[in-house]
Design a protein around this motif. Structure first.
Motif, PDB file in Angstrom:
ATOM      1  N   GLN A   8       0.824  -1.205   0.000  1.00 50.93           N
ATOM      2  CA  GLN A   8       0.000   0.000   0.000  1.00 50.93           C
ATOM      3  C   GLN A   8       0.861   1.260   0.000  1.00 50.93           C
ATOM      4  OE1 GLN A   8      -2.343   0.464   3.542  1.00 50.93           O
ATOM      5  NE2 GLN A   8      -3.052   2.445   2.811  1.00 50.93           N
ATOM      6  N   ARG A   9       0.301   2.311  -0.592  1.00 52.74           N
ATOM      7  CA  ARG A   9       0.957   3.619  -0.563  1.00 52.74           C
ATOM      8  C   ARG A   9       0.170   4.543   0.342  1.00 52.74           C
ATOM      9  NH1 ARG A   9       1.515   3.514  -6.831  1.00 52.74           N
ATOM     10  NH2 ARG A   9      -0.661   3.066  -6.440  1.00 52.74           N
ATOM     11  N   PHE A  10       0.834   5.591   0.815  1.00 55.14           N
ATOM     12  CA  PHE A  10       0.154   6.560   1.677  1.00 55.14           C
ATOM     13  C   PHE A  10       0.270   7.937   1.049  1.00 55.14           C
ATOM     14  CE2 PHE A  10       1.298   2.964   4.261  1.00 55.14           C
ATOM     15  CZ  PHE A  10       0.130   2.714   4.954  1.00 55.14           C
ATOM     16  N   PRO A  11      -0.621   8.230   0.091  1.00 50.03           N
ATOM     17  CA  PRO A  11      -0.498   9.510  -0.603  1.00 50.03           C
ATOM     18  C   PRO A  11      -0.730  10.710   0.310  1.00 50.03           C
ATOM     19  CG  PRO A  11      -2.477   8.344  -1.307  1.00 50.03           C
ATOM     20  CD  PRO A  11      -1.733   7.425  -0.414  1.00 50.03           C
ATOM     21  N   LYS A  12      -0.095  11.798  -0.040  1.00 48.41           N
ATOM     22  CA  LYS A  12      -0.238  13.053   0.720  1.00 48.41           C
ATOM     23  C   LYS A  12      -1.039  14.054  -0.116  1.00 48.41           C
ATOM     24  CE  LYS A  12       3.165  11.984   3.813  1.00 48.41           C
ATOM     25  NZ  LYS A  12       2.819  10.555   3.694  1.00 48.41           N
ATOM     26  N   VAL A  13      -1.898  14.791   0.549  1.00 49.38           N
ATOM     27  CA  VAL A  13      -2.689  15.809  -0.150  1.00 49.38           C
ATOM     28  C   VAL A  13      -2.433  17.156   0.490  1.00 49.38           C
ATOM     29  CG1 VAL A  13      -4.959  16.208  -1.150  1.00 49.38           C
ATOM     30  CG2 VAL A  13      -4.539  14.100   0.083  1.00 49.38           C
ATOM     31  N   LYS A  14      -2.415  18.179  -0.333  1.00 45.94           N
ATOM     32  CA  LYS A  14      -2.341  19.534   0.195  1.00 45.94           C
ATOM     33  C   LYS A  14      -3.238  20.411  -0.663  1.00 45.94           C
ATOM     34  CE  LYS A  14       0.904  23.080   1.604  1.00 45.94           C
ATOM     35  NZ  LYS A  14       1.200  24.093   0.610  1.00 45.94           N
ATOM     36  N   ILE A  15      -4.238  20.995  -0.031  1.00 48.22           N
ATOM     37  CA  ILE A  15      -5.131  21.882  -0.782  1.00 48.22           C
ATOM     38  C   ILE A  15      -4.495  23.261  -0.852  1.00 48.22           C
ATOM     39  CG2 ILE A  15      -7.420  22.958  -0.863  1.00 48.22           C
ATOM     40  CD1 ILE A  15      -8.552  20.523   0.514  1.00 48.22           C
ATOM     41  N   ARG A  16      -4.427  23.792  -2.063  1.00 42.29           N
ATOM     42  CA  ARG A  16      -3.839  25.124  -2.227  1.00 42.29           C
ATOM     43  C   ARG A  16      -4.898  26.194  -2.183  1.00 42.29           C
ATOM     44  NH1 ARG A  16       0.336  24.879  -7.130  1.00 42.29           N
ATOM     45  NH2 ARG A  16       1.917  23.593  -6.135  1.00 42.29           N
ATOM     46  N   GLU A  17      -6.022  25.890  -2.808  1.00 45.26           N
ATOM     47  CA  GLU A  17      -7.050  26.891  -2.975  1.00 45.26           C
ATOM     48  C   GLU A  17      -8.374  26.161  -2.959  1.00 45.26           C
ATOM     49  OE1 GLU A  17      -6.052  29.126  -6.480  1.00 45.26           O
ATOM     50  OE2 GLU A  17      -7.850  30.349  -6.214  1.00 45.26           O
ATOM     51  N   MET A  18      -9.329  26.704  -2.223  1.00 49.81           N
ATOM     52  CA  MET A  18     -10.623  26.030  -2.184  1.00 49.81           C
ATOM     53  C   MET A  18     -11.738  27.067  -2.252  1.00 49.81           C
ATOM     54  SD  MET A  18     -11.883  23.083   0.443  1.00 49.81           S
ATOM     55  CE  MET A  18     -12.407  24.045   1.843  1.00 49.81           C
ATOM     56  N   LYS A  19     -12.497  26.988  -3.341  1.00 49.73           N
ATOM     57  CA  LYS A  19     -13.688  27.829  -3.482  1.00 49.73           C
ATOM     58  C   LYS A  19     -14.853  26.889  -3.751  1.00 49.73           C
ATOM     59  CE  LYS A  19     -11.616  30.680  -6.513  1.00 49.73           C
ATOM     60  NZ  LYS A  19     -11.439  31.699  -7.509  1.00 49.73           N
TER      61      LYS A  19
END
Lengths: 317, 116
Positions: A8-19
């Motif tokens: 399994q992989r453990f992806p990382k998320v980072k939101i830059r902009e959210m509208k």
């Protein structure tokens, strides 16, 4: 049988902009297949509600019935409830003609022009039987205060349009009107390295022409040190122009650009049917459901176990 | 009008199995999985996940024809594993990966709604 190693992989998320209608986020430590599956699901498999059946009572407008029916289908409707709704083809509370609360929403439209002024019939004239499923709010970006409907047809004096429409749950794979995505794109994150030693051999004028050779403003000249700096790596479109320019100037290897293969920048724009951030979450959920559906059924495994014994026997085991 | 229903592209017909499994008759530990009403979305993530498994010697998928709404996933493993085991493992790992992704996205969303 299972319980072996996990890959399994453990992806990382980072939101830059959210509208409401747009999200931009980084997805790291996974591969292009997952990123692309997410993109495909967002476009074609996240459900929404859209008008699917139109009964026209009166239509004396300039557009013919099917033209209007098509236009009605393309109007985005607020679909926050879509994930928990049923598809009318497998709804057992009705015959699939879509008139029950589980799988459909009814709309009415009545408009008649009585003046010499042209009457715009818009999505605001559609009356919904369910306040959770209504045409999306739409405003002019130059004039955000006023809500304007989506124009369906224009009527002149004496013309009339009266109809009943039924909206159903569906997915973009069936018809694009059900797609909640306006655009979903992802790009590899570029890694740009300037060979500083080689760059120092360039004159100021050469540096300028080299910077100019990029169609997008990726590089610039530092006003103080007069050095070439990377200002916006993500504007790079993998066009190779700067590399070709460097080669033409006899300075091969001036810049090294590589795409990071496990790092993606997503841009998700929604039609307004659901929030863009919700679109991403729904897509993950749908993809999980799809994977769950392709698990082997018990009878398939059982049939093979028997085959296995037979096979072992035949092989002399 | 004799046009086929549009939903035939993604609804498994009654009496048909979603996934069928067929062992290779010549090679040991090789098999094909036929998945009905799926496409590159599932085929490609499964293939790439299978490639992460060192016991998988070969994993590939094909969409035999654009009007046949099915994919065929072929897996060949070492004797330490079996195609079925590798297939199940790949699905489980992807499922967990997506769980992780979902949690990650939700925490990020919460962070962003607080900021504004």
């Amino acid at each position: 049988m299972d319980g072996g190693m996990s890959y399994q992989r453990f992806p990382k998320v980072k939101i830059r902009e959210m509208k409401d209608d747009m999200v931009k986020f980084e997805l790291r430590e996974t591969d292009a297949s997952v990123a692309n599956a997410l993109r495909r699901v967002m476009i074609a498999e996240v459900p929404t509600v859209a008008i699917d059946l139109v009964e026209i009572e009166v239509n004396s407008s300039v557009l013919n019935d099917e033209f209007i029916a098509h236009r009605l289908g393309l109007i985005p409707l607020t679909s926050d409830r879509a994930m928990s709704m049923r598809f009318s083809r497998d709804c057992d509370a009705c015959d699939g003609d879509g008139q029950c609360e589980f799988c459909s929403v009814e709309f009415h439209l009545r408009a008649k022009c009585l003046t010499d002024q042209t009457l715009d019939v818009t999505s605001k004239d559609l009356y919904s039987s369910d306040h959770t499923v209504v045409p999306v709010e739409f405003s002019d970006p130059n004039d955000p205060g006023e809500q304007r409907g989506i124009i369906i047809v224009k009527l002149r004096r004496g013309q009339e349009l009266r109809l009943r429409a039924i909206a159903r749950k569906g997915i973009g794979k069936d018809h694009a009107k059900w797609s909640p995505a306006a655009t979903v794109t992802f790009m590899y994150e570029p890694m740009i390295r300037i060979n500083e030693d080689l760059m120092d051999t360039l004159s100021l004028e050469e540096k300028r022409t080299w910077i100019e050779s990029s169609p997008t403003k990726v590089f610039d000249l530092d006003p103080v040190t007069q050095q070439v700096v990377v200002v916006e790596p993500e504007l790079y479109t993998y066009d190779d122009e700067v590399i070709k320019k460097a080669d033409a100037m006899g300075k091969s290897g001036l810049v090294e650009i590589e795409a990071k293969e496990d790092s993606f920048i997503f841009t998700v724009e929604s039609t307004g049917a659901i929030k863009a951030s919700q679109l991403v979450l729904n897509a993950i959920e749908i993809l999980k459901q799809k994977l769950d559906a392709v698990r082997l059924s018990d009878d398939t495994v059982e049939a093979d176990d028997q085959f296995g014994e037979l096979g072992a026997h035949l092989r002399g085991g | 009008m004799n046009a086929p229903d549009r939903y035939e592209r993604f609804v498994v017909p009654e009496g048909t199995k979603k996934v069928s499994y067929e062992r290779d008759t010549k090679i040991i530990n090789a098999a094909s999985f036929t998945i009905e009403r799926e496409d590159h979305t599932v085929g490609n993530i499964l293939r790439m996940q299978l490639h992460r498994d060192p016991n998988v010697l070969f994993a590939g998928y094909k969409l035999p024809h654009p009007l046949q709404y099915k994919i065929i996933v072929r897996i060949h493993t070492t004797s330490q594993s079996s195609p079925m085991q590798a297939y199940n493992q790949a699905i489980n790992d992807l499922d967990k990966e997506l769980d992780h992704l979902k949690n990650g996205f939700e925490t990020e969303m919460a962070k962003h709604s607080r900021e504004f």
